[in-house]
Write a protein that holds these residues in place. Sequence first.
Motif, PDB file in Angstrom:
ATOM      1  N   PRO A 109       2.029  -3.878 -15.414  1.00 28.44           N
ATOM      2  CA  PRO A 109       1.362  -4.757 -14.435  1.00 28.44           C
ATOM      3  C   PRO A 109       2.287  -5.206 -13.303  1.00 28.44           C
ATOM      4  N   GLY A 110       3.515  -5.578 -13.618  1.00 29.75           N
ATOM      5  CA  GLY A 110       4.457  -5.974 -12.570  1.00 29.75           C
ATOM      6  C   GLY A 110       4.839  -4.806 -11.681  1.00 29.75           C
ATOM      7  N   HIS A 111       4.964  -3.639 -12.293  1.00 35.69           N
ATOM      8  CA  HIS A 111       5.270  -2.422 -11.541  1.00 35.69           C
ATOM      9  C   HIS A 111       4.145  -2.124 -10.558  1.00 35.69           C
ATOM     10  N   ARG A 112       2.905  -2.219 -11.022  1.00 31.27           N
ATOM     11  CA  ARG A 112       1.732  -1.969 -10.179  1.00 31.27           C
ATOM     12  C   ARG A 112       1.690  -2.966  -9.019  1.00 31.27           C
ATOM     13  N   GLU A 113       1.943  -4.234  -9.300  1.00 29.94           N
ATOM     14  CA  GLU A 113       1.924  -5.261  -8.250  1.00 29.94           C
ATOM     15  C   GLU A 113       2.986  -4.978  -7.191  1.00 29.94           C
ATOM     16  N   LEU A 114       4.186  -4.634  -7.619  1.00 31.74           N
ATOM     17  CA  LEU A 114       5.253  -4.310  -6.674  1.00 31.74           C
ATOM     18  C   LEU A 114       4.878  -3.097  -5.833  1.00 31.74           C
ATOM     19  N   ALA A 115       4.310  -2.077  -6.474  1.00 30.20           N
ATOM     20  CA  ALA A 115       3.903  -0.869  -5.744  1.00 30.20           C
ATOM     21  C   ALA A 115       2.867  -1.204  -4.679  1.00 30.20           C
ATOM     22  N   GLU A 116       1.920  -2.041  -5.025  1.00 27.03           N
ATOM     23  CA  GLU A 116       0.879  -2.413  -4.053  1.00 27.03           C
ATOM     24  C   GLU A 116       1.458  -3.221  -2.893  1.00 27.03           C
ATOM     25  N   ARG A 117       2.413  -4.098  -3.196  1.00 26.33           N
ATOM     26  CA  ARG A 117       3.053  -4.879  -2.124  1.00 26.33           C
ATOM     27  C   ARG A 117       3.869  -3.991  -1.193  1.00 26.33           C
ATOM     28  N   LEU A 118       4.598  -3.031  -1.770  1.00 26.21           N
ATOM     29  CA  LEU A 118       5.368  -2.102  -0.936  1.00 26.21           C
ATOM     30  C   LEU A 118       4.446  -1.223  -0.094  1.00 26.21           C
ATOM     31  N   ALA A 119       3.347  -0.771  -0.703  1.00 26.18           N
ATOM     32  CA  ALA A 119       2.388   0.057   0.035  1.00 26.18           C
ATOM     33  C   ALA A 119       1.801  -0.718   1.212  1.00 26.18           C
ATOM     34  N   ALA A 120       1.509  -1.983   1.000  1.00 23.47           N
ATOM     35  CA  ALA A 120       0.975  -2.810   2.082  1.00 23.47           C
ATOM     36  C   ALA A 120       2.017  -3.021   3.182  1.00 23.47           C
ATOM     37  N   GLU A 121       3.270  -3.164   2.795  1.00 22.03           N
ATOM     38  CA  GLU A 121       4.349  -3.393   3.769  1.00 22.03           C
ATOM     39  C   GLU A 121       4.671  -2.136   4.570  1.00 22.03           C
ATOM     40  N   LEU A 122       4.748  -0.987   3.896  1.00 24.84           N
ATOM     41  CA  LEU A 122       5.164   0.252   4.549  1.00 24.84           C
ATOM     42  C   LEU A 122       4.011   1.091   5.082  1.00 24.84           C
ATOM     43  N   GLY A 123       2.906   1.097   4.374  1.00 21.60           N
ATOM     44  CA  GLY A 123       1.835   2.043   4.665  1.00 21.60           C
ATOM     45  C   GLY A 123       2.132   3.357   3.957  1.00 21.60           C
ATOM     46  N   GLU A 124       1.073   4.066   3.575  1.00 23.14           N
ATOM     47  CA  GLU A 124       1.245   5.286   2.786  1.00 23.14           C
ATOM     48  C   GLU A 124       2.041   6.357   3.521  1.00 23.14           C
ATOM     49  N   ALA A 125       1.755   6.556   4.807  1.00 18.17           N
ATOM     50  CA  ALA A 125       2.430   7.626   5.548  1.00 18.17           C
ATOM     51  C   ALA A 125       3.931   7.362   5.670  1.00 18.17           C
ATOM     52  N   GLU A 126       4.316   6.131   5.994  1.00 16.21           N
ATOM     53  CA  GLU A 126       5.739   5.817   6.144  1.00 16.21           C
ATOM     54  C   GLU A 126       6.460   5.904   4.802  1.00 16.21           C
ATOM     55  N   TRP A 127       5.797   5.426   3.746  1.00 18.50           N
ATOM     56  CA  TRP A 127       6.408   5.480   2.419  1.00 18.50           C
ATOM     57  C   TRP A 127       6.583   6.930   1.968  1.00 18.50           C
ATOM     58  N   THR A 128       5.584   7.757   2.201  1.00 15.08           N
ATOM     59  CA  THR A 128       5.668   9.173   1.839  1.00 15.08           C
ATOM     60  C   THR A 128       6.782   9.860   2.617  1.00 15.08           C
ATOM     61  N   ALA A 129       6.900   9.549   3.903  1.00 14.21           N
ATOM     62  CA  ALA A 129       7.963  10.145   4.724  1.00 14.21           C
ATOM     63  C   ALA A 129       9.338   9.715   4.214  1.00 14.21           C
ATOM     64  N   ALA A 130       9.487   8.444   3.827  1.00 10.70           N
ATOM     65  CA  ALA A 130      10.764   7.962   3.289  1.00 10.70           C
ATOM     66  C   ALA A 130      11.109   8.684   1.988  1.00 10.70           C
ATOM     67  N   LEU A 131      10.127   8.838   1.122  1.00 10.78           N
ATOM     68  CA  LEU A 131      10.342   9.539  -0.140  1.00 10.78           C
ATOM     69  C   LEU A 131      10.748  10.990   0.100  1.00 10.78           C
ATOM     70  N   GLN A 132      10.082  11.649   1.034  1.00  7.52           N
ATOM     71  CA  GLN A 132      10.422  13.037   1.341  1.00  7.52           C
ATOM     72  C   GLN A 132      11.831  13.143   1.918  1.00  7.52           C
ATOM     73  N   ALA A 133      12.208  12.195   2.777  1.00 13.72           N
ATOM     74  CA  ALA A 133      13.554  12.204   3.349  1.00 13.72           C
ATOM     75  C   ALA A 133      14.607  11.990   2.265  1.00 13.72           C
TER      76      ALA A 133
END
Length: 147
Positions: A109-133
């Motif tokens: 549950p805490g992991h899910r909450e953190l993931a949702e907060r990061l997704a809201a902060e970064l947006g899916e496209a920016e987060w995906t680009a960071a992961l790929q980099a």
Amino acid sequence: MSDPGELLSATALTAFRLNGQFMEVAEGLARPAGLTATWWQVLGAVLKEPLPVAGIARVMGMTRQGVQRIADLLVEKGLAEYLPNPAHRRAKLLRPTPDGMIAVRRINPGHRELAERLAAELGEAEWTAALQALGRLSAALDAIEKV
């Protein structure tokens, strides 16, 4: 910043800071489940399939000796167990016990909450680009270490 030396230093410092941030967050998520970040890291490596200590070290970017110490502690605490390895008699496989699985699930549950907060902060496209980099950077380091 076009100097390769400066780029390497800035990249390394950023990666070290990011690692510290992830470890601090992981400690906070793992503590209520009775785990530490490193215990969670080792258990997480064997959730889908048992692995030998050397395999866990490779996947997690840790030393074999460090993983061995944590694996032995997890076994002692009843959170993991060693199994015979049909491919190598001396390199036993590590897998979580039911108690280890329960502890890891308590983090979800805490992991899910953190993931949702990061997704809201970064947006899916920016987060995906960071992961790929990050993946490309890791692969590049692997490639030049072999030379």
